[in-house]
Enzyme design. Structure first.
Site, mmCIF file in Angstrom:
data_model
loop_
_atom_site.group_PDB
_atom_site.id
_atom_site.type_symbol
_atom_site.label_atom_id
_atom_site.label_comp_id
_atom_site.label_asym_id
_atom_site.label_seq_id
_atom_site.Cartn_x
_atom_site.Cartn_y
_atom_site.Cartn_z
ATOM 1 N N HIS A 1 0.841 -1.190 0.000
ATOM 2 C CA HIS A 1 0.000 0.000 0.000
ATOM 3 C C HIS A 1 0.883 1.250 0.000
ATOM 4 O O HIS A 1 2.074 1.201 0.303
ATOM 5 C CB HIS A 1 -0.886 0.020 1.247
ATOM 6 C CG HIS A 1 -0.094 0.039 2.532
ATOM 7 N ND1 HIS A 1 0.544 -1.072 3.027
ATOM 8 C CD2 HIS A 1 0.167 1.040 3.397
ATOM 9 C CE1 HIS A 1 1.159 -0.762 4.151
ATOM 10 N NE2 HIS A 1 0.956 0.522 4.381
ATOM 11 N N HIS B 1 4.791 -0.059 -0.083
ATOM 12 C CA HIS B 1 5.436 -1.042 0.807
ATOM 13 C C HIS B 1 4.425 -1.992 1.414
ATOM 14 O O HIS B 1 3.214 -1.763 1.364
ATOM 15 C CB HIS B 1 6.209 -0.318 1.912
ATOM 16 C CG HIS B 1 5.328 0.562 2.762
ATOM 17 N ND1 HIS B 1 4.827 1.775 2.321
ATOM 18 C CD2 HIS B 1 4.860 0.405 4.023
ATOM 19 C CE1 HIS B 1 4.078 2.318 3.266
ATOM 20 N NE2 HIS B 1 4.077 1.505 4.318
ATOM 21 N N ARG C 1 3.812 -8.678 17.525
ATOM 22 C CA ARG C 1 4.682 -7.549 17.168
ATOM 23 C C ARG C 1 3.876 -6.254 17.260
ATOM 24 O O ARG C 1 2.708 -6.218 16.861
ATOM 25 C CB ARG C 1 5.183 -7.761 15.738
ATOM 26 C CG ARG C 1 6.020 -6.635 15.198
ATOM 27 C CD ARG C 1 6.371 -6.838 13.731
ATOM 28 N NE ARG C 1 7.141 -5.702 13.254
ATOM 29 C CZ ARG C 1 7.064 -5.180 12.042
ATOM 30 N NH1 ARG C 1 6.279 -5.738 11.132
ATOM 31 N NH2 ARG C 1 7.786 -4.133 11.713
#
Ligand SMILES: *[C@@H]1O[C@H](CO)[C@@H](O)[C@H](O)[C@H]1NC(C)=O
Ligand SMILES: *[C@@H]1O[C@H](CO)[C@@H](O)[C@H](O)[C@H]1NC(C)=O
Ligand SMILES: *[C@@H]1O[C@H](CO)[C@@H](O)[C@H](O)[C@H]1NC(C)=O
Ligand SMILES: *[C@@H]1O[C@H](CO)[C@@H](O)[C@H](O)[C@H]1NC(C)=O
Ligand SMILES: *[C@@H]1O[C@H](CO)[C@@H](O)[C@H](O)[C@H]1NC(C)=O
Length: 733
Positions: A662, A714, A724
């Site tokens: 995106h 990316h 995470r």
């Protein structure tokens, strides 16, 4: 003229010159003839200051009345003083030397400003056998005013606090004393002075223009400090004189304390006072087990930021812990867990630890009285170190430095970062509140450095326990119907004639602002970026952040992608814990409202900064810590650090492990890793498709900064295990 008569003539000239010189020499009063006589029944701080100044100039002092009971009235206000005359008379009867010169002077509130040589020269120039100090105000009997001789210029009234004269004349002057100890010495000497016959026969004059003596009462406006190269003199600007002896009589005790900071210390602006005082105490020769025993009283009286950091710092204080006893008074339930955790994890390191919590329901005043009393009644206690929770003692040697000063009460100067606020007052107003002294700003800003006698200290200070068992043995030192506990305490200390000092010879630390401290979050300190920015940075910004420009710590893992340390470990942990504590992680549901205007719809599992009311603080963080780097790495671009979108994203294998490719709705994006790959999770990272370049081992606390909507298409690489967290900001949308 023949040669022989020329020689004769020269010879006569030389002889005459020699005679003239030896004549002068003969008439200069030798310093050995001078004896200073004073009465001091108590060894007060003021007396010690007097003796230091006498020693500094090499005066010989005879002290009368030592450890006798004082009958001459309250020595702090001194209405009486007859005891001084009785003691002087008795002492003089034993002296026989007719050319002995006596300087009789008070000592609790007196300092010498110059040498015996100057004093004797001025005495000699007065051309009288006895010289009294002079006063602008008449006391104690105003009806005697008309009887006083007029003076051409200067003060007309006699002050008995200081006089100098030849032994026989002074003997004659006191010979008829038969008064009570509590009668007025001033009235006694005044009656002799205003009697014309006695004045003439004893040969008395007044030092009307303050060439020898300066009494400060009624004369404060006349006296200024005059800074020379290496010393300071008090100058009487009305008569343009430099008095040799300065006397803080009557209600001018605070002013003599102030002047005593400069006189007679050798003093320069570059190095501060070179002789602040000489009675230092050295810990160096002692084994740790022989260190003085210090009771540290820690007072928590309001919700305060960075309490955890306070206790971390307490642990690092350089002093053998088995020579420390702790007394912690905590009035705030909010801080209970921090206190208990310190007590449980570290309490046993100390010789003793005692905690009083909010349930015991004693107020701030009572807690201070009680803490002093614990030390007072503990025969092992050598010092009490009073420490408020909002004090940030950066200097780990503070306690040792203060003990080595060997002073009755001494505070390390601490200030509020960037402000003129500090923990001492330089002066008092008429009603006992704060007043700014002439030198206050210079001391706070460190332009004048030294150990300063001041009328008020607070927040952190060291007290000798021996004082608590003598002059300060009243239990209720902190009580007052009108004053705050700290002001009441300082008032009591001043009234006992005990000196309080503040030192700025080292940098010690600062004091936190406790205003606007919210207690509604899990980690409230995160919200302190406005109120306590320096402490916020210390706690939350990466230790190497300040080095990234000068030591080139910024890495470029992919084209136009910058990577640098920004957050401390604690910042990362607090942010994650705060978000998990809030807990309302969004699914894809609210993504559409988030990303508008034709951008791709890329849902994440996240919590936004505004959901936890952190958006103002976050913007401040971007402005303070990210903007300077943006402007350096993308020259010519000036960010306003505005954002619509700033959030913490959670990646989890069976929740949302990755993010499809995106563009970001930003000019540039900040992506901060909040935990550690390998330790907290597996996989993860970020891939920039246009460059086929990935950052695969994100470092905890490090930020990735890359352009947003145009070039840096990316994706978030899959997290394969664990959880995470990253903090993402779309800056300047
Ligand atoms: C102080 O006085 C002593 C004895 O009178 C003398 O030997 C010494 O030189 C004096 N010191 C100073 C600094 O005047
Ligand atoms: C006082 O004494 C000085 C010398 O010591 C003398 O010159 C002077 O005349 C005396 N003054 C009076 C008023 O006696
Ligand atoms: C002391 O008393 C004697 C006798 O009454 C008197 O003559 C003398 O003047 C007095 N001296 C002083 C200094 O008062
Ligand atoms: C002074 O002391 C005497 C006896 O020592 C006493 O009778 C008198 O009341 C005292 N005067 C004052 C004003 O204290
Ligand atoms: C800061 O950088 C140095 C090397 O330059 C490193 O040894 C140190 O661990 C870094 N500090 C932190 C907190 O990462």
């Amino acid at each position: 003229m023949r040669r022989s008569s020329f020689l004769l003539f020269t010879g006569i000239l030389v002889c005459l010159l020699f005679l003239a010189l030896s004549h002068c020499e003969e008439h200069r009063l030798p310093e050995e003839k001078l004896l200073v006589v004073t009465v001091a029944t108590k060894d007060t701080d003021g007396f010690r200051r007097f003796m230091r100044s006498a020693k500094h100039f090499n005066y010989t002092v005879k002290v009368l009345g030592r450890s006798q009971k004082w009958n001459g009235g309250d020595y702090m206000s001194a209405p009486g003083g007859g005891q001084k005359v009785r003691l002087l008379k008795a002492a003089l009867e034993k002296m026989k030397n007719a050319d002995q010169i006596i300087l009789f002077i008070d000592s609790y509130d007196v300092v010498f400003a110059s040498s015996p040589k100057e004093l004797l020269k001025k005495f000699q120039q007065s051309k009288h056998r006895v010289v009294f100090s002079s006063e602008t105000l008449i006391w104690p009997d105003r009806h005697l005013e008309d009887k006083h001789p007029h003076v051409r210029e200067g003060n007309r009234f006699l002050g008995s606090g200081g006089f100098i004269g030849y032994l026989p004349n002074i003997k004659e002057m006191v010979a008829n004393w038969t008064g009570e100890d509590n009668e007025s010495d001033q009235l006694f000497f005044t009656k002799i002075y205003i009697d014309p016959a006695k004045r003439k026969s004893i040969n008395i004059t007044l030092d009307s223009k303050c060439r020898l003596f300066q009494n400060l009462h009624g004369a404060l406006d006349e006296v200024v400090l005059k800074f020379e190269d290496s010393r300071v003199r008090a100058r009487n600007v009305l008569y343009d004189t430099l008095p040799v002896i300065i006397h803080g009589n009557g209600p001018t005790k605070l002013q003599i304390n102030y002047l005593g900071n400069y006189i007679p210390n050798a003093w320069t602006f570059e190095t501060g006072c070179t002789v602040c005082h000489e009675d230092l105490y050295s810990l160096k020769a002692l084994k740790e087990s022989e260190y003085p025993l210090v009771m540290i009283g820690i007072f928590i009286q309001q919700p305060t930021p960075f309490v955890t950091v306070f206790f971390e710092r307490l642990l690092k204080l350089q002093y053998p812990k088995n020579r420390l006893k702790l007394f912690i008074y905590n009035q705030e339930a909010h801080h209970g867990p921090q206190v208990s955790s310190f007590q449980q994890n570290h309490g046993s390191l100390y010789q003793d630890i005692k905690v009083m919590g909010p349930k015991e329901e004693i107020d701030a005043t009572a807690s201070r009285n009680l803490a002093f009393d614990l030390c007072r009644n503990d025969k092992d206690c050598d010092y009490f170190f009073s420490l408020n929770i909002e004090v940030v003692l950066k200097n780990e040697n503070t306690l040792k430095i203060l003990i080595e000063q060997n002073l009755p009460i001494v505070a390390p100067m601490i200030t509020r970062a960037g402000r003129l606020w500090s923990n001492f007052w330089g002066a008092l107003s008429g009603d006992g509140y704060y007043a700014r002294s002439e030198d206050y700003v210079d001391i706070v800003q460190g332009q004048r450095v030294g150990v300063w006698n001041v009328p008020y200290v607070s927040s952190v200070y060291l007290v000798k326990a021996s004082l608590l068992r003598s002059a300060l043995k009243d239990y209720e030192l902190f009580n007052s119907p009108i004053l705050d506990p700290d002001m009441a305490y300082c008032h009591n200390v001043r009234n006992k004639g005990i000196f309080m000092y503040v030192t700025n010879m080292h940098t010690f630390g600062r004091i936190l602002s406790t205003e606007n401290y919210q207690t509604t979050h899990l980690h409230n300190d995160l919200w302190q970026i406005f109120e306590n920015p320096v402490d916020w940075q210390d706690r939350y910004i990466h230790a190497n952040y300040t080095r990234i420009m000068k030591d080139n710590l910024i890495e470029t893992p992919c084209p136009d992608v910058y990577w640098f340390p920004i957050f401390s470990d604690v910042a990362c942990n607090h942010l994650v814990e705060e978000m998990e504590h809030y807990g309302k992680w969004s699914g894809g549901g609210n993504v559409d409202t988030r990303i508008q205007g034709g951008y791709e719809n890329v849902p994440t599992i996240d919590i936004h900064m505004n959901q936890v009311n952190f958006e103002k603080e976050w913007q401040k963080f971007l402005l303070e810590y990210i903007a300077p780097i943006t402007e350096k790495m993308y020259p010519g671009y000036y960010t306003k650090a505005q954002f619509d979108l700033a959030f913490v994203v959670r990646y989890k294998k069976d929740e949302q492990p990755s993010l499809k490719p995106h563009h970001d709705a930003s000019t540039f994006t900040i992506n901060i890793a909040l935990n550690q790959v390998g330790l907290d999770y597996q996989g993860g990272g970020c891939r920039f498709l246009r460059y086929d370049c990935s950052v695969q081992a994100p470092r905890k606390g490090w930020a990735l900064m890359h352009p947003g909507r145009l070039t840096h298409y990316h994706e978030g690489l899959p997290t394969t295990g664990g959880v995470r967290y990253i903090a993402v900001s779309f800056v300047d949308p």
